[in-house]
Design a protein around this motif. Sequence first.
Motif, PDB file in Angstrom:
ATOM      1  N   ALA A   1       0.913  -1.271  -0.156  1.00 15.76           N
ATOM      2  CA  ALA A   1       0.043   0.030  -0.109  1.00 15.76           C
ATOM      3  C   ALA A   1       0.939   1.280   0.094  1.00 15.76           C
ATOM      4  O   ALA A   1       0.448   2.255  -0.391  1.00 15.76           O
ATOM      5  CB  ALA A   1      -0.997   0.239   1.228  1.00 15.76           C
ATOM      6  N   ARG A   2       1.937   1.330   0.583  1.00 14.37           N
ATOM      7  CA  ARG A   2       3.054   2.313   0.539  1.00 14.37           C
ATOM      8  C   ARG A   2       3.754   2.330  -0.849  1.00 14.37           C
ATOM      9  O   ARG A   2       4.353   3.368  -0.835  1.00 14.37           O
ATOM     10  CB  ARG A   2       4.137   2.125   1.787  1.00 14.37           C
ATOM     11  CG  ARG A   2       3.632   2.213   2.964  1.00 14.37           C
ATOM     12  CD  ARG A   2       4.527   1.919   4.245  1.00 14.37           C
ATOM     13  NE  ARG A   2       5.837   2.331   3.543  1.00 14.37           N
ATOM     14  CZ  ARG A   2       6.837   2.415   4.377  1.00 14.37           C
ATOM     15  NH1 ARG A   2       6.627   2.631   5.829  1.00 14.37           N
ATOM     16  NH2 ARG A   2       8.182   2.636   4.051  1.00 14.37           N
ATOM     17  N   GLY A   3       3.370   1.539  -1.632  1.00  9.94           N
ATOM     18  CA  GLY A   3       4.256   1.576  -2.867  1.00  9.94           C
ATOM     19  C   GLY A   3       5.539   0.942  -2.966  1.00  9.94           C
ATOM     20  O   GLY A   3       6.256   0.930  -3.819  1.00  9.94           O
ATOM     21  N   ASP A   4       5.769   0.193  -1.756  1.00  7.96           N
ATOM     22  CA  ASP A   4       7.280  -0.643  -1.716  1.00  7.96           C
ATOM     23  C   ASP A   4       6.918  -1.948  -2.055  1.00  7.96           C
ATOM     24  O   ASP A   4       5.755  -2.385  -2.509  1.00  7.96           O
ATOM     25  CB  ASP A   4       7.802  -0.484  -0.168  1.00  7.96           C
ATOM     26  CG  ASP A   4       8.185   0.671   0.140  1.00  7.96           C
ATOM     27  OD1 ASP A   4       8.891   1.652  -0.764  1.00  7.96           O
ATOM     28  OD2 ASP A   4       8.000   1.452   1.190  1.00  7.96           O
ATOM     29  N   PHE A   5       8.060  -2.623  -1.764  1.00  7.95           N
ATOM     30  CA  PHE A   5       8.145  -4.168  -2.263  1.00  7.95           C
ATOM     31  C   PHE A   5       8.367  -5.029  -0.921  1.00  7.95           C
ATOM     32  O   PHE A   5       9.245  -4.823  -0.417  1.00  7.95           O
ATOM     33  CB  PHE A   5       8.864  -4.667  -3.493  1.00  7.95           C
ATOM     34  CG  PHE A   5       8.904  -6.103  -3.797  1.00  7.95           C
ATOM     35  CD1 PHE A   5       7.839  -6.591  -4.373  1.00  7.95           C
ATOM     36  CD2 PHE A   5       9.785  -6.882  -3.602  1.00  7.95           C
ATOM     37  CE1 PHE A   5       7.927  -7.992  -4.807  1.00  7.95           C
ATOM     38  CE2 PHE A   5      10.005  -8.202  -3.817  1.00  7.95           C
ATOM     39  CZ  PHE A   5       8.856  -8.791  -4.392  1.00  7.95           C
ATOM     40  N   ALA A   6       7.784  -6.125  -0.877  1.00 10.04           N
ATOM     41  CA  ALA A   6       8.058  -7.148   0.124  1.00 10.04           C
ATOM     42  C   ALA A   6       7.882  -8.367  -0.420  1.00 10.04           C
ATOM     43  O   ALA A   6       6.983  -8.965  -1.308  1.00 10.04           O
ATOM     44  CB  ALA A   6       6.908  -6.998   1.135  1.00 10.04           C
ATOM     45  N   ALA A   7       8.603  -9.426   0.334  1.00  7.47           N
ATOM     46  CA  ALA A   7       8.231 -10.927  -0.158  1.00  7.47           C
ATOM     47  C   ALA A   7       8.604 -11.842   0.916  1.00  7.47           C
ATOM     48  O   ALA A   7       9.553 -11.541   1.767  1.00  7.47           O
ATOM     49  CB  ALA A   7       9.343 -11.430  -1.250  1.00  7.47           C
ATOM     50  N   VAL A   8       8.021 -13.077   0.933  1.00 10.52           N
ATOM     51  CA  VAL A   8       8.221 -13.685   2.265  1.00 10.52           C
ATOM     52  C   VAL A   8       9.388 -14.574   1.819  1.00 10.52           C
ATOM     53  O   VAL A   8       9.678 -15.462   0.901  1.00 10.52           O
ATOM     54  CB  VAL A   8       6.823 -14.849   2.561  1.00 10.52           C
ATOM     55  CG1 VAL A   8       7.349 -15.897   3.458  1.00 10.52           C
ATOM     56  CG2 VAL A   8       5.703 -14.079   3.018  1.00 10.52           C
ATOM     57  N   GLU A   9      10.537 -14.357   2.433  1.00  9.00           N
ATOM     58  CA  GLU A   9      11.776 -15.304   2.004  1.00  9.00           C
ATOM     59  C   GLU A   9      11.763 -16.572   2.654  1.00  9.00           C
ATOM     60  O   GLU A   9      12.120 -17.726   2.027  1.00  9.00           O
ATOM     61  CB  GLU A   9      12.981 -14.372   2.518  1.00  9.00           C
ATOM     62  CG  GLU A   9      14.241 -15.007   1.903  1.00  9.00           C
ATOM     63  CD  GLU A   9      15.445 -13.859   2.668  1.00  9.00           C
ATOM     64  OE1 GLU A   9      16.391 -14.648   3.038  1.00  9.00           O
ATOM     65  OE2 GLU A   9      15.404 -12.785   2.438  1.00  9.00           O
ATOM     66  N   ALA A  10      11.184 -17.053   3.872  1.00  4.35           N
ATOM     67  CA  ALA A  10      11.174 -18.073   4.655  1.00  4.35           C
ATOM     68  C   ALA A  10       9.935 -18.062   5.388  1.00  4.35           C
ATOM     69  O   ALA A  10       9.590 -17.215   5.882  1.00  4.35           O
ATOM     70  CB  ALA A  10      12.407 -18.346   5.332  1.00  4.35           C
ATOM     71  N   LYS A  11       9.098 -19.047   5.242  1.00  2.00           N
ATOM     72  CA  LYS A  11       7.922 -19.501   5.672  1.00  2.00           C
ATOM     73  C   LYS A  11       7.928 -20.205   7.056  1.00  2.00           C
ATOM     74  O   LYS A  11       8.667 -21.327   6.791  1.00  2.00           O
ATOM     75  CB  LYS A  11       6.734 -19.847   4.631  1.00  2.00           C
ATOM     76  CG  LYS A  11       5.409 -19.803   5.182  1.00  2.00           C
ATOM     77  CD  LYS A  11       4.505 -20.269   4.274  1.00  2.00           C
ATOM     78  CE  LYS A  11       2.992 -20.167   4.747  1.00  2.00           C
ATOM     79  NZ  LYS A  11       2.142 -20.690   3.656  1.00  2.00           N
ATOM     80  N   GLY A  12       7.592 -19.912   8.140  1.00  2.00           N
ATOM     81  CA  GLY A  12       7.810 -20.889   9.311  1.00  2.00           C
ATOM     82  C   GLY A  12       6.332 -21.361   9.678  1.00  2.00           C
ATOM     83  O   GLY A  12       5.374 -21.139   9.134  1.00  2.00           O
ATOM     84  N   ALA A  13       6.283 -21.558  11.139  1.00  2.00           N
ATOM     85  CA  ALA A  13       5.146 -21.744  11.914  1.00  2.00           C
ATOM     86  C   ALA A  13       4.041 -20.953  11.829  1.00  2.00           C
ATOM     87  O   ALA A  13       4.160 -19.785  11.983  1.00  2.00           O
ATOM     88  CB  ALA A  13       5.197 -22.197  13.170  1.00  2.00           C
ATOM     89  N   GLU A  14       2.808 -21.204  11.329  1.00  3.30           N
ATOM     90  CA  GLU A  14       1.707 -20.453  11.014  1.00  3.30           C
ATOM     91  C   GLU A  14       1.190 -19.459  12.179  1.00  3.30           C
ATOM     92  O   GLU A  14       0.747 -18.497  12.165  1.00  3.30           O
ATOM     93  CB  GLU A  14       0.471 -21.079  10.205  1.00  3.30           C
ATOM     94  CG  GLU A  14       1.088 -21.349   8.848  1.00  3.30           C
ATOM     95  CD  GLU A  14       0.010 -22.146   8.091  1.00  3.30           C
ATOM     96  OE1 GLU A  14      -0.992 -22.439   8.599  1.00  3.30           O
ATOM     97  OE2 GLU A  14       0.247 -22.213   6.635  1.00  3.30           O
ATOM     98  N   GLU A  15       1.039 -20.347  13.266  1.00  4.26           N
ATOM     99  CA  GLU A  15       0.446 -19.916  14.515  1.00  4.26           C
ATOM    100  C   GLU A  15       1.401 -18.917  15.313  1.00  4.26           C
ATOM    101  O   GLU A  15       0.962 -18.015  15.889  1.00  4.26           O
ATOM    102  CB  GLU A  15      -0.268 -20.940  15.270  1.00  4.26           C
ATOM    103  CG  GLU A  15      -1.281 -21.564  14.590  1.00  4.26           C
ATOM    104  CD  GLU A  15      -2.026 -22.490  15.433  1.00  4.26           C
ATOM    105  OE1 GLU A  15      -1.769 -22.770  16.710  1.00  4.26           O
ATOM    106  OE2 GLU A  15      -2.874 -23.460  15.041  1.00  4.26           O
ATOM    107  N   ALA A  16       2.712 -19.331  15.629  1.00  2.53           N
ATOM    108  CA  ALA A  16       3.531 -18.812  16.513  1.00  2.53           C
ATOM    109  C   ALA A  16       5.009 -18.543  16.000  1.00  2.53           C
ATOM    110  O   ALA A  16       5.942 -18.648  16.951  1.00  2.53           O
ATOM    111  CB  ALA A  16       3.581 -19.452  17.894  1.00  2.53           C
ATOM    112  N   GLY A  17       5.333 -18.791  14.800  1.00  2.00           N
ATOM    113  CA  GLY A  17       6.638 -18.397  14.409  1.00  2.00           C
ATOM    114  C   GLY A  17       7.072 -17.034  14.534  1.00  2.00           C
ATOM    115  O   GLY A  17       6.406 -16.119  14.627  1.00  2.00           O
ATOM    116  N   ALA A  18       8.485 -16.962  15.052  1.00  2.00           N
ATOM    117  CA  ALA A  18       9.254 -15.643  15.099  1.00  2.00           C
ATOM    118  C   ALA A  18       9.069 -15.071  13.649  1.00  2.00           C
ATOM    119  O   ALA A  18       9.409 -15.726  12.533  1.00  2.00           O
ATOM    120  CB  ALA A  18      10.375 -15.821  15.545  1.00  2.00           C
TER     121      ALA A  18
END
Length: 123
Positions: free
Chosen positions: A18-35
């Motif tokens: 929404a700010r016009g920047d870019f983001a990507a998930v590089e590593a996906k962890g635990a869905e409920e409580a991952g750091a």
Amino acid sequence: MRLRTDIFVSALMRRVFARGDFAAVEAKGAEEAGAVFVRQIFRDGTESLHAPAPQSFFDEDDTGRRLFETRLERAEAAAVTDAVARERRFDGDLWVVSIETDDLGDLIAFAGEEPKDDGFFRR
């Protein structure tokens, strides 16, 4: 009660876009409580690594907000990659979100800052 990690990451990414920047998930962890670790990539090629703040920063009446601390600031990409690899060996359930922006603004809250309430994240 803390927001599930997958929902937090999804909302964070929407805010970045929404700010016009870019983001990507590089590593996906635990869905409920991952750091969540945030890898900030600057235009000059340097990077910062923001990690979850230690538990000592949280009050007894914690509102569930996620606080971060800066582990590496404007370092070479290889140094950030090595730091993330070390963290992943310790905790395989962590998330890494890469954000290409020179200013994180109000995207994440840092330990020691005054809490902000922007209507979506209680920070």
